[in-house]
Design a protein around this motif. Structure first.
Motif, PDB file in Angstrom:
ATOM      1  N   MET A   1       0.821  -1.208   0.000  1.00  0.00           N
ATOM      2  CA  MET A   1       0.000   0.000   0.000  1.00  0.00           C
ATOM      3  C   MET A   1       0.854   1.256   0.000  1.00  0.00           C
ATOM      4  N   ALA A   2       1.824   1.324   0.926  1.00  0.00           N
ATOM      5  CA  ALA A   2       2.653   2.522   1.028  1.00  0.00           C
ATOM      6  C   ALA A   2       3.487   2.720  -0.231  1.00  0.00           C
ATOM      7  N   GLU A   3       4.028   1.625  -0.772  1.00  0.00           N
ATOM      8  CA  GLU A   3       4.879   1.740  -1.959  1.00  0.00           C
ATOM      9  C   GLU A   3       4.084   2.278  -3.141  1.00  0.00           C
ATOM     10  N   ALA A   4       2.853   1.777  -3.331  1.00  0.00           N
ATOM     11  CA  ALA A   4       2.014   2.263  -4.428  1.00  0.00           C
ATOM     12  C   ALA A   4       1.617   3.716  -4.206  1.00  0.00           C
ATOM     13  N   ALA A   5       1.294   4.061  -2.960  1.00  0.00           N
ATOM     14  CA  ALA A   5       0.850   5.423  -2.665  1.00  0.00           C
ATOM     15  C   ALA A   5       1.934   6.447  -2.940  1.00  0.00           C
ATOM     16  N   GLU A   6       3.179   6.073  -2.749  1.00  0.00           N
ATOM     17  CA  GLU A   6       4.273   7.025  -2.939  1.00  0.00           C
ATOM     18  C   GLU A   6       4.385   7.513  -4.378  1.00  0.00           C
ATOM     19  N   CYS A  67     -12.621  13.199  -7.301  1.00  0.00           N
ATOM     20  CA  CYS A  67     -11.218  12.922  -6.995  1.00  0.00           C
ATOM     21  C   CYS A  67     -10.676  11.868  -7.955  1.00  0.00           C
ATOM     22  N   PHE A  68      -9.703  12.247  -8.781  1.00  0.00           N
ATOM     23  CA  PHE A  68      -9.085  11.324  -9.740  1.00  0.00           C
ATOM     24  C   PHE A  68      -7.713  10.896  -9.229  1.00  0.00           C
ATOM     25  N   VAL A  69      -7.457   9.609  -9.275  1.00  0.00           N
ATOM     26  CA  VAL A  69      -6.168   9.055  -8.864  1.00  0.00           C
ATOM     27  C   VAL A  69      -5.300   8.887 -10.104  1.00  0.00           C
ATOM     28  N   MET A  70      -4.109   9.473 -10.073  1.00  0.00           N
ATOM     29  CA  MET A  70      -3.151   9.350 -11.159  1.00  0.00           C
ATOM     30  C   MET A  70      -1.837   8.827 -10.598  1.00  0.00           C
ATOM     31  N   ARG A  71      -1.037   8.210 -11.463  1.00  0.00           N
ATOM     32  CA  ARG A  71       0.195   7.576 -10.990  1.00  0.00           C
ATOM     33  C   ARG A  71       1.363   7.909 -11.896  1.00  0.00           C
ATOM     34  N   LEU A  72       2.519   8.126 -11.267  1.00  0.00           N
ATOM     35  CA  LEU A  72       3.746   8.281 -12.046  1.00  0.00           C
ATOM     36  C   LEU A  72       4.113   6.936 -12.648  1.00  0.00           C
TER      37      LEU A  72
END
Length: 379
Positions: A1-6, A67-72
């Protein structure tokens, strides 16, 4: 969870004003029509322009944003907060922020079992229950999963929602211990008794128990849980966790406060300690020193429910649970917004709560109780 959230960001796009929204209500018809697809197209465009991957969205109608979630993407080493600041310059965006990680406030160094509950003597729990038991009061537990089938919690958990993933809510130790301190049943022949044994719990799993010593939550999972508590109008919201300041969560907490809902949070004296540091939130610790406005409650060597049987827990997470239970008792007696405020709690000069005096100040039943008060009830 923490790794993905970062590697994740949260991008808020404004929802249409209520009278412009298609359909008559949130949930069934909200999101149908042109406005929702248009927001998704805009989110996809923003993700492409900023080199991000669009993952999912979560409408948050009470605060007027989607709220949209985007990821690097993999290999992209840009700091997420820097990318969020670039996104926020776009006038079509309400705001953007990096996903934050929050931790529960349990101290696992204290493990030997201890037979007595601190609240039984410090708060004279038996006497308190002559005044109130929390009957009819709901408390939202925003935490890891609750073991709702534990013998001391059967019938106490009116809902047990998993806001982390799509699976059934698992039984996890931190959330289960918090639940037991608040509302463990009084009518069984084993274990202990909750501060408010006739309160009912809304279990909102927003945190993942990764190990015996680590329970983590994110901005989005906590926001989903706060949104659920807002929509249900739950009068007491327990957040036995802490992390960095977070605009999305602060906005939702402000909405809860404006509606007369009281958020109770664990205090971490060694960090920024949000949400405990946010205005309107009741910050609770298990030991001094205290910042202004915080209170002390039992939190050391507390027997409580575990996923199997009972165990001993310590930390401000469990102090916060004590206060949430006490507020449920006060809500039963008073029923007003005042009953859920910091000012309604009677404390000594060091911030230690006098639970007896706090309840007696709310009671008009004429019931005689024999509490040895720590401080005088205000005139």
């Amino acid at each position: 969870m923490a790794e993905a959230a970062e590697r994740q960001l949260l991008v808020m796009l404004p929802l249409p004003k209520p009278h412009f929204r298609p359909g008559g209500g949130y949930g069934g018809s909200y999101g149908e029509g042109l406005s929702s697809p248009a927001r998704r197209r805009l989110a996809a465009e923003l993700a492409r322009l900023h080199g991000l991957e669009l993952q999912r969205d979560w409408p948050m109608q009470p605060i007027g944003v989607d709220c949209f979630v985007m990821r690097l993407p993999a290999g992209d080493d840009r700091p997420p907060q820097q990318v969020a600041e670039q996104l926020a310059k776009d006038p079509r965006i309400a705001w953007a922020q990096a996903m934050q990680v929050f931790r529960t406030q349990a101290d696992t160094r204290h493990k030997p079992l201890f037979a007595a509950q601190p609240a039984a003597s410090q708060w004279q729990l038996a006497e308190l229950h002559r005044l109130a038991t929390g009957r009819g009061v709901q408390v939202a537990v925003i935490d890891s999963g609750i073991a709702a089938q534990h013998p001391e919690l059967v019938g106490q958990v009116i809902a047990n929602e998993n806001l982390v993933d799509e699976r059934p809510t698992p039984a996890e130790s931190h959330g289960t211990a918090v639940a037991g301190i608040i509302a463990a049943r009084a009518d069984t022949a084993q274990g202990g008794i909750g501060i408010a044994p006739q309160a009912r719990l809304l279990g909102l799993r927003a945190c993942v128990q990764r190990s015996e010593t680590e329970t983590l939550c994110t901005s989005l999972s906590l926001a989903k849980a706060l949104l659920a508590a807002l929509q249900r109008g739950t009068p007491v919201i327990n957040m036995s966790l802490t992390g960095p300041p977070d605009r999305l969560l602060a906005t939702l907490i402000d909405q809860a406060t404006a509606r007369g809902q009281q958020v109770v949070a664990a205090l971490d004296r060694g960090a920024a300690s949000f949400p405990a540091s946010h205005p309107g939130v009741l910050a609770v610790a298990d030991a001094p020193p205290l910042p202004s406005g915080a209170v002390l409650a039992p939190g050391r060597d507390v027997p409580s429910t575990q996923t199997s049987g009972w165990g001993l827990v310590s930390g401000s997470s469990f102090s916060a649970a004590h206060v949430s239970g006490l507020l449920a008792l006060m809500r039963e007696l008073g029923g007003s917004r005042e009953a859920l405020s910091r000012g309604a709690l009677v404390t000594d000069a060091n911030g230690r709560i006098d639970a007896c005096a706090s309840l007696l100040a709310r009671s008009s039943s004429g019931t005689v109780v024999h509490c040895h008060r720590l401080v005088k009830t205000p005139e």
